[in-house]
Scaffold this active site. Sequence first.
Site, PDB file in Angstrom:
ATOM      1  CG  ASP A   1       1.356  -3.800   5.206  1.00  0.00           C
ATOM      2  OD1 ASP A   1       2.093  -2.913   5.542  1.00  0.00           O
ATOM      3  OD2 ASP A   1       0.130  -3.782   5.454  1.00  0.00           O
TER       4      ASP A   1
ATOM      5  CG  ASP B   1      -2.343   4.238   3.053  1.00  0.00           C
ATOM      6  OD1 ASP B   1      -1.979   3.213   2.545  1.00  0.00           O
ATOM      7  OD2 ASP B   1      -3.224   4.465   3.934  1.00  0.00           O
TER       8      ASP B   1
ATOM      9  CG  ASP C   1       2.746   0.175   7.876  1.00  0.00           C
ATOM     10  OD1 ASP C   1       2.434  -0.565   6.818  1.00  0.00           O
ATOM     11  OD2 ASP C   1       1.797   0.258   8.788  1.00  0.00           O
TER      12      ASP C   1
ATOM     13  CG  HIS D   1      -0.353   0.097   2.482  1.00  0.00           C
ATOM     14  ND1 HIS D   1       0.002   1.225   3.329  1.00  0.00           N
ATOM     15  CD2 HIS D   1      -0.162  -1.043   3.467  1.00  0.00           C
ATOM     16  CE1 HIS D   1       0.396   0.953   4.656  1.00  0.00           C
ATOM     17  NE2 HIS D   1       0.350  -0.297   4.777  1.00  0.00           N
TER      18      HIS D   1
ATOM     19  CD  GLU E   1      -3.222  -1.472   5.614  1.00  0.00           C
ATOM     20  OE1 GLU E   1      -2.903  -2.427   6.382  1.00  0.00           O
ATOM     21  OE2 GLU E   1      -2.341  -0.510   5.879  1.00  0.00           O
ATOM     22  CD  GLU E   2      -1.174   2.055   7.684  1.00  0.00           C
ATOM     23  OE1 GLU E   2      -1.830   1.824   8.662  1.00  0.00           O
ATOM     24  OE2 GLU E   2       0.022   1.869   7.424  1.00  0.00           O
TER      25      GLU E   2
ATOM     26  CG  HIS F   1       1.050   3.201  12.390  1.00  0.00           C
ATOM     27  ND1 HIS F   1      -0.533   2.671  12.587  1.00  0.00           N
ATOM     28  CD2 HIS F   1       1.373   2.722  11.161  1.00  0.00           C
ATOM     29  CE1 HIS F   1      -0.515   2.061  11.697  1.00  0.00           C
ATOM     30  NE2 HIS F   1       0.296   1.834  10.720  1.00  0.00           N
TER      31      HIS F   1
END
Length: 408
Positions: free
Chosen positions: A197, A80, A140, A78, A174-175, A379
């Site tokens: 991922d 994002d 990520d 992904h 995705e997030e 994150h």
Amino acid sequence: MPTVRDRFLKYVRINTQSDRASDSCPSTEAQFDLARLLESELRELGLEDVDLDENCYLMATLPANTDEKLPVIGWIAHMDTSPDASGTGVNPQFLQATGEDLLLNPAGKILLSPREFPELLKYTGQTLITTDGTTLLGADDKAGIAEIMAALEYLQGHPEVPHGTIKIGFTPDEEVGHGADRFDVAKFGADFAYTLDGGEIGELQFENFNAANADVFIKGRSVHPGTAKNKMINASQLAIELCSLLPPDKRPELTEGYEGFIHLTHFHGDVEDARLRFIIRDHDKEKFEDLKETMRQAVAAVNARHGIDRLVLDMRDSYYNMKEKIEPVIHIIDLARHAMLDCGITPLVVPVRGGTDGSRLSFMGLPCPNLFTGGHNAHGRFEYIPVSGLEKAVEVIVRIAQLAVQAK
């Protein structure tokens, strides 16, 4: 020829944070900045059927270089990054892991310490890519993207390595839970796929949480506190009362492995109104249903105490454990496991304590377990990735392509 490290550094500098409050797809236009760059790079690598659609889903095909009948394998990552920490002005840096504290930011005296993150000790003597302590890094999942792109470049540059048809899919959002919303499985055309991922080197995941979201809306009654007796109904106090009825040992900070939880993620309230948002997770379907029932009973108990339905519960399932869809095709797990062993990696078969595009895609008809990228502490500003993680993931992707030919 750019290395996987070069690609990663280029991608993380592009801000692609998604937005939970947005109803558009993609949730942020900035995701197209990376998508268009990748679209151009895929064409430069000679891939076919390169297509970036209006919703920021990017797909491409690396044709087989053998006439043998082989499964079509997909690779998915992904674009994002999480809205949980700033993705603006990402400034990656190289630091040597020494077993001691690493200074990320001298001005802010921000340290990446093995006392707080003991996994750092695994990489003593290795080179890490870290943040400067003010933003997330974006491993990520830009590490996954860089690894897929580097593997494609390797395969294109080594035609002597036989492989079947390979499909590439890069997704938005995705997030924020929408990565698979508009993924066209039929158009993608793979027999099975892997999301890149995961976390540390060796992770191989085909189990994830069953998941639900629960919003609780609370209506109070505001009265001047000087004359409030038997009149005021404090919505925020009702919210606290609700939380007190939930099992204290079922919070994420007290669980691990296969243990589920009820997690209060947002609490906004005053006397008149309050709103709480929970996420409910468990790998076991029966225990998952039990946790949802616990939430229903807690809401009902507070309403019963106050003689009126002041609490309204809106609970919705989000995704389910992909295990039931992967076990019938367990050979794709064996394929990844053997590839890792061939690359000198010990497979870490662990459950995903979260969700992944692969879960929803598996239920959409595309079996899709999850592989490591090498990243840690996603994150947040303490995110990092060892360079060896990037490189090992590329090796595994290439080896899976090779083993698929040998195992036909």
